[in-house]
Design a protein around this motif. Sequence first.
Motif, PDB file in Angstrom:
ATOM      1  N   TYR A   1       0.805  -1.232   0.000  1.00  8.84           N
ATOM      2  CA  TYR A   1       0.000   0.000   0.000  1.00  8.84           C
ATOM      3  C   TYR A   1       0.838   1.283   0.000  1.00  8.84           C
ATOM      4  O   TYR A   1       0.281   2.369   0.151  1.00  8.84           O
TER       5      TYR A   1
ATOM      6  N   GLY B   1      -5.829   4.839   1.069  1.00  6.75           N
ATOM      7  CA  GLY B   1      -5.707   3.393   0.896  1.00  6.75           C
ATOM      8  C   GLY B   1      -7.026   2.761   0.503  1.00  6.75           C
ATOM      9  O   GLY B   1      -8.033   3.435   0.292  1.00  6.75           O
TER      10      GLY B   1
ATOM     11  N   CYS C   1      -2.672  -2.523  -5.935  1.00  8.22           N
ATOM     12  CA  CYS C   1      -2.633  -1.134  -6.401  1.00  8.22           C
ATOM     13  C   CYS C   1      -3.082  -0.963  -7.855  1.00  8.22           C
ATOM     14  O   CYS C   1      -3.361   0.159  -8.270  1.00  8.22           O
TER      15      CYS C   1
END
Length: 464
Positions: A276, A385, A304
């Motif tokens: 992350y 996030g 991601c």
Amino acid sequence: MKPIHDPYNDEKWIAGFAAEGGPRYLQIVKALERAIADGSLQAGDRLPPQRRLAEMLNIDLTTVTRGFAEARQRQLIEARGTLGTFVAAPKVELTQSVDLSMNIPPPPADVDMEALLRQGMSQVLMRTDTDLLMTYHLGGGSHADRSAWAQWLKPMLGRIDIERVVTCPGAQAALAALILALTQPGDVILMEPLVYPGLPLAAEQLGRRVETVAVDEFGMRPDSLEEACRKHNARLIYLNPTLQNPTTRTMPEQRRLEIVKVAARWNARIIEDDPYWLFAGHAPPPLARLMPEQVYYVSTLSKCLSPGLRTAFVVLPDTQAQHGFLSALRTFSLTSPLTSTLVTQWIHDGSAAQLLAGVQTEARVRQRMVSGTFSGSTNSPEDHGIHAWLTLPSYWRALDLAAAARGDGLVIAPSAAFHSGRNPPNAIRVSLGGCRSRAELEAALRKLSGLLAQKPPVQRELVI
């Protein structure tokens, strides 16, 4: 019966179409989502015929057809034969459970994934032998692959020797291979009390023991790590220091320095699981950048970019470590050349950066949705996030809330799923990428908020 309303006589719902960026068919979908959310379009409203809408927007008919197909897939509209196309009634209450437990990146609103895949695979097929794409690869990647991966990792680690970079079919495979390569059966692996569940599961399956190290608001405590290394003669430490799963905590740089120094004193290796980092605002340098000779760094594209890529990179402390790691990996998994070659192509042509920017934007929007709905979110405003950690009011226990949420069609992850030992904190993790659209996520968050506002029902046993 509700009279048919023809909203295409009022063009407000498509206002701003030409000014927006991104694929035009997705702009149609976004305009529909926006109009349904603000009430300018309602269930049962009839949409203009596709040909008329194409004329109104000055675009080709196939673009409108594709936009309507995507909107139907998202259950925004429905076709009624010769009557035309209508805004669909909300189906959140009647469809299968909404999954807020799976940590995957949210689909970016302004990126045409189909076009990226088509263009990327076209380039791959032009430049690569098809037979090579459809067979097993034993190595850690070609020179071109490693160069691309080192380029991708540069924001995190700076310039690195490309021979230290290898690829794996996912982070879970990388973690299992590292455990095999760096420990023996019965060895102890040190970790924090709240941790990604895949790590202790892999350790248990491979016959290793897991011991927890005390934490504070900054993460793993150096004094507790020192004591654990002494007590258990541990030679492997697992950390997820940036936007930690599940707590979203980011370990500050000073604490990272203290941790790697303790590890060096005890000759303990560190697995730094860092999926992350690219979502964190002002993220500290990874442990692998502070003391590269002590750390095995794992970064995955599944968190991601897209879970479908199933590609993770491992940066080894030195080139000598490569043989042991790849030997361990080959005992249970082999690399897919088709996926890794596509990843290399996307990094070189900028598609990976484009997709990342889209996911970051979408994650930022969804985090704002969480912050606006829940006061107990621990996420920093600078971070965006793909999950949130919510502390619960005292009248709800995490497991009870998870059970009640299932009854309302929501799947959430209680703290017990991540906790080793007794007395997990009273909290839940909410993942933001499982919902295909913002409207679906917003409805799910509202439903969860409504549950939290109610006290759980009193359970009474029937006495006969």
